[in-house]
Design a protein around this motif. Structure first.
Motif, PDB file in Angstrom:
ATOM      1  N   LEU A 114       0.823  -1.204   0.000  1.00 48.15           N
ATOM      2  CA  LEU A 114       0.000   0.000   0.000  1.00 48.15           C
ATOM      3  C   LEU A 114       0.859   1.257   0.000  1.00 48.15           C
ATOM      4  O   LEU A 114       0.540   2.249  -0.662  1.00 48.15           O
ATOM      5  N   TRP A 115       1.988   1.205   0.715  1.00 46.43           N
ATOM      6  CA  TRP A 115       2.780   2.404   0.974  1.00 46.43           C
ATOM      7  C   TRP A 115       3.700   2.806  -0.165  1.00 46.43           C
ATOM      8  O   TRP A 115       3.983   3.991  -0.346  1.00 46.43           O
ATOM      9  N   ILE A 116       4.184   1.856  -0.952  1.00 50.45           N
ATOM     10  CA  ILE A 116       5.175   2.174  -1.991  1.00 50.45           C
ATOM     11  C   ILE A 116       4.616   3.133  -3.053  1.00 50.45           C
ATOM     12  O   ILE A 116       5.216   4.173  -3.328  1.00 50.45           O
ATOM     13  N   PRO A 117       3.458   2.836  -3.682  1.00 54.26           N
ATOM     14  CA  PRO A 117       2.918   3.794  -4.660  1.00 54.26           C
ATOM     15  C   PRO A 117       2.569   5.143  -4.037  1.00 54.26           C
ATOM     16  O   PRO A 117       2.705   6.188  -4.681  1.00 54.26           O
ATOM     17  N   ILE A 118       2.102   5.118  -2.793  1.00 53.33           N
ATOM     18  CA  ILE A 118       1.760   6.374  -2.124  1.00 53.33           C
ATOM     19  C   ILE A 118       3.002   7.222  -1.907  1.00 53.33           C
ATOM     20  O   ILE A 118       2.991   8.443  -2.142  1.00 53.33           O
ATOM     21  N   MET A 119       4.089   6.597  -1.473  1.00 53.26           N
ATOM     22  CA  MET A 119       5.342   7.320  -1.265  1.00 53.26           C
ATOM     23  C   MET A 119       5.809   7.989  -2.546  1.00 53.26           C
ATOM     24  O   MET A 119       6.195   9.162  -2.562  1.00 53.26           O
ATOM     25  N   ILE A 120       5.763   7.229  -3.654  1.00 56.11           N
ATOM     26  CA  ILE A 120       6.291   7.740  -4.922  1.00 56.11           C
ATOM     27  C   ILE A 120       5.332   8.740  -5.565  1.00 56.11           C
ATOM     28  O   ILE A 120       5.737   9.810  -6.022  1.00 56.11           O
ATOM     29  N   ASP A 121       4.044   8.406  -5.614  1.00 52.75           N
ATOM     30  CA  ASP A 121       3.067   9.234  -6.329  1.00 52.75           C
ATOM     31  C   ASP A 121       2.658  10.488  -5.553  1.00 52.75           C
ATOM     32  O   ASP A 121       2.457  11.540  -6.148  1.00 52.75           O
ATOM     33  N   PHE A 122       2.523  10.366  -4.226  1.00 58.73           N
ATOM     34  CA  PHE A 122       1.930  11.459  -3.447  1.00 58.73           C
ATOM     35  C   PHE A 122       2.813  11.984  -2.315  1.00 58.73           C
ATOM     36  O   PHE A 122       2.422  12.932  -1.633  1.00 58.73           O
ATOM     37  N   GLY A 123       3.967  11.362  -2.084  1.00 62.49           N
ATOM     38  CA  GLY A 123       4.908  11.857  -1.091  1.00 62.49           C
ATOM     39  C   GLY A 123       4.342  11.915   0.316  1.00 62.49           C
ATOM     40  O   GLY A 123       3.459  11.135   0.695  1.00 62.49           O
ATOM     41  N   MET A 124       4.821  12.878   1.097  1.00 67.96           N
ATOM     42  CA  MET A 124       4.388  13.028   2.482  1.00 67.96           C
ATOM     43  C   MET A 124       2.898  13.370   2.580  1.00 67.96           C
ATOM     44  O   MET A 124       2.238  12.976   3.536  1.00 67.96           O
ATOM     45  N   LEU A 125       2.385  14.076   1.590  1.00 65.62           N
ATOM     46  CA  LEU A 125       0.961  14.406   1.584  1.00 65.62           C
ATOM     47  C   LEU A 125       0.125  13.129   1.561  1.00 65.62           C
ATOM     48  O   LEU A 125      -0.844  12.988   2.313  1.00 65.62           O
ATOM     49  N   GLY A 126       0.490  12.191   0.694  1.00 64.59           N
ATOM     50  CA  GLY A 126      -0.240  10.930   0.589  1.00 64.59           C
ATOM     51  C   GLY A 126      -0.110  10.076   1.834  1.00 64.59           C
ATOM     52  O   GLY A 126      -1.097   9.493   2.305  1.00 64.59           O
ATOM     53  N   ILE A 127       1.105   9.992   2.379  1.00 69.23           N
ATOM     54  CA  ILE A 127       1.327   9.201   3.597  1.00 69.23           C
ATOM     55  C   ILE A 127       0.504   9.767   4.747  1.00 69.23           C
ATOM     56  O   ILE A 127      -0.158   9.025   5.483  1.00 69.23           O
ATOM     57  N   THR A 128       0.526  11.091   4.891  1.00 66.38           N
ATOM     58  CA  THR A 128      -0.250  11.746   5.953  1.00 66.38           C
ATOM     59  C   THR A 128      -1.735  11.500   5.768  1.00 66.38           C
ATOM     60  O   THR A 128      -2.459  11.221   6.738  1.00 66.38           O
ATOM     61  N   ALA A 129      -2.205  11.583   4.520  1.00 66.21           N
ATOM     62  CA  ALA A 129      -3.628  11.376   4.232  1.00 66.21           C
ATOM     63  C   ALA A 129      -4.075   9.970   4.626  1.00 66.21           C
ATOM     64  O   ALA A 129      -5.139   9.784   5.228  1.00 66.21           O
ATOM     65  N   ILE A 130      -3.261   8.970   4.305  1.00 62.61           N
ATOM     66  CA  ILE A 130      -3.618   7.582   4.641  1.00 62.61           C
ATOM     67  C   ILE A 130      -3.614   7.378   6.154  1.00 62.61           C
ATOM     68  O   ILE A 130      -4.510   6.723   6.705  1.00 62.61           O
ATOM     69  N   ILE A 131      -2.627   7.929   6.842  1.00 66.35           N
ATOM     70  CA  ILE A 131      -2.566   7.790   8.306  1.00 66.35           C
ATOM     71  C   ILE A 131      -3.782   8.446   8.958  1.00 66.35           C
ATOM     72  O   ILE A 131      -4.409   7.874   9.861  1.00 66.35           O
ATOM     73  N   VAL A 132      -4.135   9.642   8.492  1.00 70.85           N
ATOM     74  CA  VAL A 132      -5.319  10.340   9.018  1.00 70.85           C
ATOM     75  C   VAL A 132      -6.578   9.534   8.716  1.00 70.85           C
ATOM     76  O   VAL A 132      -7.473   9.409   9.569  1.00 70.85           O
ATOM     77  N   PHE A 133      -6.651   8.964   7.509  1.00 71.47           N
ATOM     78  CA  PHE A 133      -7.800   8.135   7.130  1.00 71.47           C
ATOM     79  C   PHE A 133      -7.937   6.938   8.080  1.00 71.47           C
ATOM     80  O   PHE A 133      -9.042   6.627   8.546  1.00 71.47           O
ATOM     81  N   ILE A 134      -6.828   6.261   8.372  1.00 70.19           N
ATOM     82  CA  ILE A 134      -6.853   5.096   9.270  1.00 70.19           C
ATOM     83  C   ILE A 134      -7.341   5.496  10.658  1.00 70.19           C
ATOM     84  O   ILE A 134      -8.167   4.812  11.269  1.00 70.19           O
ATOM     85  N   ILE A 135      -6.839   6.623  11.164  1.00 67.00           N
ATOM     86  CA  ILE A 135      -7.252   7.110  12.486  1.00 67.00           C
ATOM     87  C   ILE A 135      -8.739   7.444  12.497  1.00 67.00           C
ATOM     88  O   ILE A 135      -9.474   7.092  13.431  1.00 67.00           O
ATOM     89  N   GLN A 136      -9.210   8.107  11.437  1.00 67.52           N
ATOM     90  CA  GLN A 136     -10.623   8.484  11.362  1.00 67.52           C
ATOM     91  C   GLN A 136     -11.534   7.264  11.278  1.00 67.52           C
ATOM     92  O   GLN A 136     -12.580   7.213  11.924  1.00 67.52           O
TER      93      GLN A 136
END
Length: 201
Positions: A114-136
Motif C-alpha cells: 500500500l505504501w510504496i505507490p503512495i510514497m512515490i506518487d503522493f509523497g508526504m501528503l499521501g502518507i499523511t492522508a492515509i494515516i489520518v484516514f486510518i485514524i478516522q
C-alpha cells in the motif's frame, strides 16, 4: 479461510490471523465450543502437518521460499524512498509508480505494498492522508460499530502493507463499516418489525 490458505501467501495468512480476532467475543464463549475448537485445531495440525511446516518456514526463513523476501522488500522501499525524494511533499504524480518506476526498474517487482505507490506518487501528503484516514476510520468503528472490528481494519492494513490486493482500494473499507454501523443501529427495529422493510415493486 480455506481460500486464504490455498493461496499459500504469507501476507494473506498474516492478515487473516489479525482479522479473525475481530470475530472473537468473550461474551459468547462456552466451554463446549472451546473444546471443539481445540480438537479441530489438533486434528488440522495432524492432517496438514507438511503444509503447515511450509507456511511456518515461509515466515521464519523468507529466503527459502518463493515470493518477495526481506531483501527484495527492502530494495523496493529503498527505491520508493529514492523517488519520493525527487518531490518529497507532493510526490511525482498519479500512476508515476507503475507507468515509469515499475516499468524501468525490475527490482520494484510490482510495488507490492500500500505504501510504496503512495510514497512515490503522493509523497508526504499521501502518507499523511492515509494515516489520518486510518485514524478516522478507527474512531468511526469505536463510536458507531463494535470496538473489536478494529482488528478487521488492522488485519486489512497488515495484508495491504505486506502485499497488494488486486482491484481493491484501501479507502473502500470505510463503506463496509458504514454499512455495519447502519445495520447495528437498526438491528432491533428490523428484527422486531420485519414489515419495516420497504416493499419491492
Amino acid at each position: 479461510i480455506i481460500a486464504v490458505f490455498l493461496t499459500g501467501t504469507r501476507s494473506t495468512i498474516a492478515g487473516l490471523a489479525v482479522v479473525l480476532m475481530s470475530f472473537f467475543s468473550f461474551k459468547h464463549v462456552k466451554m463446549k465450543y472451546v473444546f471443539i475448537a481445540i480438537v479441530s485445531v489438533v486434528i488440522g495440525f495432524m492432517a496438514l502437518d507438511a503444509y503447515l511446516d511450509k507456511i511456518i518456514l515461509s515466515f521464519t526463513d523468507t529466503e527459502s521460499v518463493g515470493g518477495s523476501n526481506t531483501d527484495m522488500r527492502s530494495i523496493q522501499f529503498e527505491l520508493a524512498a529514492l523517488f519520493m525524494m525527487q518531490s518529497p511533499f507532493l510526490g511525482n504524480g498519479i500512476s508515476y509508480t507503475f507507468e515509469y518506476v515499475a516499468d524501468k526498474y525490475k527490482e520494484m517487482c510490482g510495488a507490492e505494498s500500500l505504501w510504496i505507490p503512495i510514497m512515490i506518487d503522493f509523497g508526504m501528503l499521501g502518507i499523511t492522508a492515509i494515516i489520518v484516514f486510518i485514524i478516522q476510520v478507527g474512531y468511526y468503528i469505536k463510536k458507531y460499530c463494535e470496538i473489536r472490528l478494529l482488528f478487521f481494519l488492522l488485519g486489512i492494513l497488515v495484508f495491504n502493507s505486506l502485499s497488494s490486493i488486486p482491484a481493491f482500494s484501501f479507502t473502500q473499507l470505510f463503506y463496509l463499516f458504514v454499512i455495519i454501523a447502519f445495520l447495528k443501529k437498526h438491528q432491533e427495529s428490523i428484527c422486531d418489525s420485519p414489515s419495516s422493510f420497504p416493499s419491492i415493486k
